[in-house]
Design an enzyme around this catalytic site. Structure first.
Site, PDB file in Angstrom:
ATOM      1  N   THR A 185       1.717  -2.857  -7.206  1.00  0.00           N
ATOM      2  CA  THR A 185       2.850  -2.037  -6.811  1.00  0.00           C
ATOM      3  C   THR A 185       3.096  -2.187  -5.315  1.00  0.00           C
ATOM      4  O   THR A 185       2.200  -2.548  -4.559  1.00  0.00           O
ATOM      5  CB  THR A 185       2.585  -0.555  -7.113  1.00  0.00           C
ATOM      6  OG1 THR A 185       1.458  -0.115  -6.330  1.00  0.00           O
ATOM      7  CG2 THR A 185       2.280  -0.335  -8.575  1.00  0.00           C
ATOM      8  N   GLU A 331       4.926  -0.695 -13.470  1.00  0.00           N
ATOM      9  CA  GLU A 331       4.051  -0.101 -14.481  1.00  0.00           C
ATOM     10  C   GLU A 331       4.622  -0.155 -15.899  1.00  0.00           C
ATOM     11  O   GLU A 331       3.920   0.137 -16.859  1.00  0.00           O
ATOM     12  CB  GLU A 331       3.750   1.356 -14.119  1.00  0.00           C
ATOM     13  CG  GLU A 331       2.873   1.533 -12.892  1.00  0.00           C
ATOM     14  CD  GLU A 331       3.636   1.647 -11.590  1.00  0.00           C
ATOM     15  OE1 GLU A 331       3.064   2.151 -10.605  1.00  0.00           O
ATOM     16  OE2 GLU A 331       4.822   1.222 -11.543  1.00  0.00           O
ATOM     17  N   LYS A 445      15.194  19.465  -1.297  1.00  0.00           N
ATOM     18  CA  LYS A 445      15.118  20.832  -1.802  1.00  0.00           C
ATOM     19  C   LYS A 445      15.734  21.777  -0.772  1.00  0.00           C
ATOM     20  O   LYS A 445      15.134  22.076   0.254  1.00  0.00           O
ATOM     21  CB  LYS A 445      13.667  21.207  -2.094  1.00  0.00           C
ATOM     22  CG  LYS A 445      13.034  20.329  -3.171  1.00  0.00           C
ATOM     23  CD  LYS A 445      11.588  20.674  -3.428  1.00  0.00           C
ATOM     24  CE  LYS A 445      10.986  19.762  -4.494  1.00  0.00           C
ATOM     25  NZ  LYS A 445       9.559  20.044  -4.738  1.00  0.00           N
ATOM     26  N   TRP A 450      17.859  21.722  -5.978  1.00  0.00           N
ATOM     27  CA  TRP A 450      17.563  20.303  -5.802  1.00  0.00           C
ATOM     28  C   TRP A 450      18.866  19.540  -5.566  1.00  0.00           C
ATOM     29  O   TRP A 450      19.835  19.690  -6.304  1.00  0.00           O
ATOM     30  CB  TRP A 450      16.857  19.734  -7.036  1.00  0.00           C
ATOM     31  CG  TRP A 450      15.409  20.107  -7.120  1.00  0.00           C
ATOM     32  CD1 TRP A 450      14.761  21.067  -6.399  1.00  0.00           C
ATOM     33  CD2 TRP A 450      14.430  19.528  -7.983  1.00  0.00           C
ATOM     34  NE1 TRP A 450      13.444  21.122  -6.754  1.00  0.00           N
ATOM     35  CE2 TRP A 450      13.211  20.186  -7.732  1.00  0.00           C
ATOM     36  CE3 TRP A 450      14.456  18.524  -8.952  1.00  0.00           C
ATOM     37  CZ2 TRP A 450      12.032  19.870  -8.406  1.00  0.00           C
ATOM     38  CZ3 TRP A 450      13.292  18.199  -9.616  1.00  0.00           C
ATOM     39  CH2 TRP A 450      12.086  18.872  -9.343  1.00  0.00           C
TER      40      TRP A 450
END
Length: 549
Positions: A185, A331, A445, A450
């Site tokens: 990654t 992944e 936030k 959100w």
């Protein structure tokens, strides 16, 4: 009662054998540092791959060894994909655009014994070689005439290595769950983590990727894989295309060059391609400036980052090319979702279809997905609720290399039900179209609500004077956080912060409107081309909004 069917193992080598017998004359065209237009057939590819397999054996490579590649998209890298995995070793693709210390860590952590390296990446290897104790030999991907000068002692030439090797090789058969590939990654925090693919997961992923509603690969198509082979298997294209006999056109080190891409598309009659948004912006800008066309290109797949609406509209309106946005991760091998119209949508307006294209698409068979709230309660697919996106399936990670494989323990990425938390925040509508609204770590936030940074960014880049934009949350004394838009102007274009804020007024919910716009010359990116929000937040860590000054 047991079935009475053969229990053949899913082997990557079987793709090669099938392609050689069924599509021997299909072409693979490559741009390389030593040849601007190399051309050979699937038959040639299979023969040379067997020679390479014999060369690996002569080097002393053993079953399970990790063998690194630092290379671009071309025929030699493709040979490595199949020879290494087909022999029972692990093809460890390494991103040469990573920071040198990350490349050093990755090679040592994987314990690579041999490294195959492109000529253009040799300076990086020369700088790191003294810190790579496990690497026995470096093989340069070129011919003798183009071998670079180097002070390294343990260096071989690829073409000389395979030249005298037998063209006969018996591909071994073993358990399909054996490791076949490895990719780390490229996260912005901590060390990269190793993802290990199996023959089984890779083969199933290739089947899914070739489906009509995904890439629609076939012997009647020509594919230009711009997404790099050094990261997450070029989205599986080196397997799905060879499996179906698709003509391959490989851009080599020119994957970001608009002029080269246009020339390859037109001259080789490319029908579909895959790449990240920045690549497509470069191509579209070149087409605008040059006046040249891409008449054969019917569709492109976009992933790696949210695709701005302007890319979708420019491809459709100017070039009659359809954009298929998808979503996935290292992944997930990486295929997770992709855009596709359902029956009954034929009557949709262009605007309605574009609205769907801006989403990340519907789940591909093999991938289960769900969204959950902060207490891990599953949320409805109503297009309103949004939460953490979790997935599971036969080509989704169950653990990272060298870390805990036990669900619930630190370092294990899945929970006790086998769900992998992607780190994305998403919503899914009743038709199954998923839309990433943010990364968990990038959500703004503000006042208990959100705010999606991606929505702000997509709206901002639709302004004709904005080349690229990133939205981040910055401290606000009343609302804790408010959005700050950091933008790059297009060359020779002027626009003010007030003009951008006014432009966004009817494109965003009032609470999502940024409180300020700051212009910069360029934005930081990760090695895979994604916006580096961590670096951007650090740059603006002391920023104060005008009203808070």
């Amino acid at each position: 009662m047991q079935a009475l069917m053969m229990n053949s193992q899913l082997m990557i080598s079987n793709i090669l054998k099938h392609a050689e017998k069924n599509y021997p004359n299909r072409e693979i065209v490559s741009v390389t540092a030593d040849n601007p237009r190399h051309r050979y057939t699937y038959k040639d590819f299979a023969v040379r791959t067997r020679q390479l397999a014999n060369a690996l054996d002569a080097l002393g490579a053993k079953f399970g060894d990790r063998i690194g590649t630092l290379a671009w998209n071309d025929y030699r890298h493709l040979e490595l994909y199949y020879a290494i995995s087909g022999s029972g070793m692990v093809c460890h693709t390494i991103n040469p655009k990573l920071f040198p210390e990350q490349v050093n860590y990755i090679i040592n952590h994987a314990e690579d014994r041999f490294i195959f390296v492109d000529v253009l990446v040799m300076p990086l290897i020369e700088a790191l070689a003294a810190h790579l104790p496990n690497v026995e030999t470096f093989i340069v991907l070129t011919n003798k005439a183009n071998m670079p000068q180097t002070k390294l002692q343990n260096v071989l030439c690829y073409e000389e290595l395979i030249a005298d090797k037998s063209t006969e090789f018996e591909w071994p058969e073993f358990d399909e769950n054996t490791a076949s590939g490895m990719c780390y990654t490229s996260g912005t925090t901590g060390n990269p983590k190793g993802v290990v693919y199996s023959h089984r997961s890779t083969m199933l992923h290739a089947y899914a990727g070739a489906l009509p509603d995904v890439t629609n690969s076939s012997g009647r198509e020509t594919c230009l894989p711009i997404v790099p082979m050094f990261h997450v298997n070029a989205w599986g294209l080196p397997f799905g295309t060879v499996m179906t006999g698709t003509k391959l056109v490989m851009p080599g080190p020119k994957m970001g060059d608009g002029e080269t891409l246009q020339n390859l598309i037109e001259s080789e009659n490319v029908s579909f391609s895959s790449g990240v948004p920045t690549i497509w912006l470069a191509l579209l800008d070149y087409l605008d400036k040059s006046g040249k066309k891409i008449p054969s290109l019917s569709r492109v797949t976009v992933g790696g980052a949210a695709c701005p609406r302007t890319i979708i509209e420019r491809f459709k309106q100017q070039h009659n090319t359809m954009v298929y946005q998808g979503w996935g991760m290292t992944e997930t091998s990486p295929l997770g979702t992709i855009f596709g119209l359902q029956p009954g949508m034929e009557a949709y307006t262009d605007e309605q279809i574009t609205d769907l294209q801006t989403m990340q698409g519907r789940g591909v068979f093999g991938i289960e997905m769900r969204i959950v709230d902060e207490d891990n309660n599953e949320l409805p697919w109503d297009g309103v609720a949004f939460g953490a996106l979790k997935v599971r399936g036969p080509w989704v990670i169950s653990g990272y290399y060298g870390m805990s494989q036990t669900p619930g323990e630190e370092g294990c990425p899945v929970d006790d039900k086998g769900w992998f938390d992607t780190g994305d925040v998403a919503t899914i509508n009743p038709d199954g179209y998923m839309q990433i609204t943010d990364r968990t770590k990038d959500v703004i936030k503000s006042g208990g609500e959100w705010v999606s940074s991606i929505d702000i960014e997509n709206a901002a880049v639709s302004h004709p004077a904005i080349a690229e934009a990133a939205a981040i949350g910055r401290y606000h004394p009343k609302w804790t956080e408010r959005p700050l838009l950091v933008a790059v102007r297009k060359d020779d274009m002027q626009v003010t912060s007030a003009e951008i804020l006014s432009f966004l007024t009817d494109k965003l919910h009032k609470w999502s409107l940024p409180d300020d716009v700051v212009f910069v010359d360029e934005l930081p990116h990760t090695a895979t081309g994604k916006l580096n929000k961590l670096a951007l937040r650090k740059t603006f860590e002391d920023y104060e909004f005008p009203e808070a000054g």
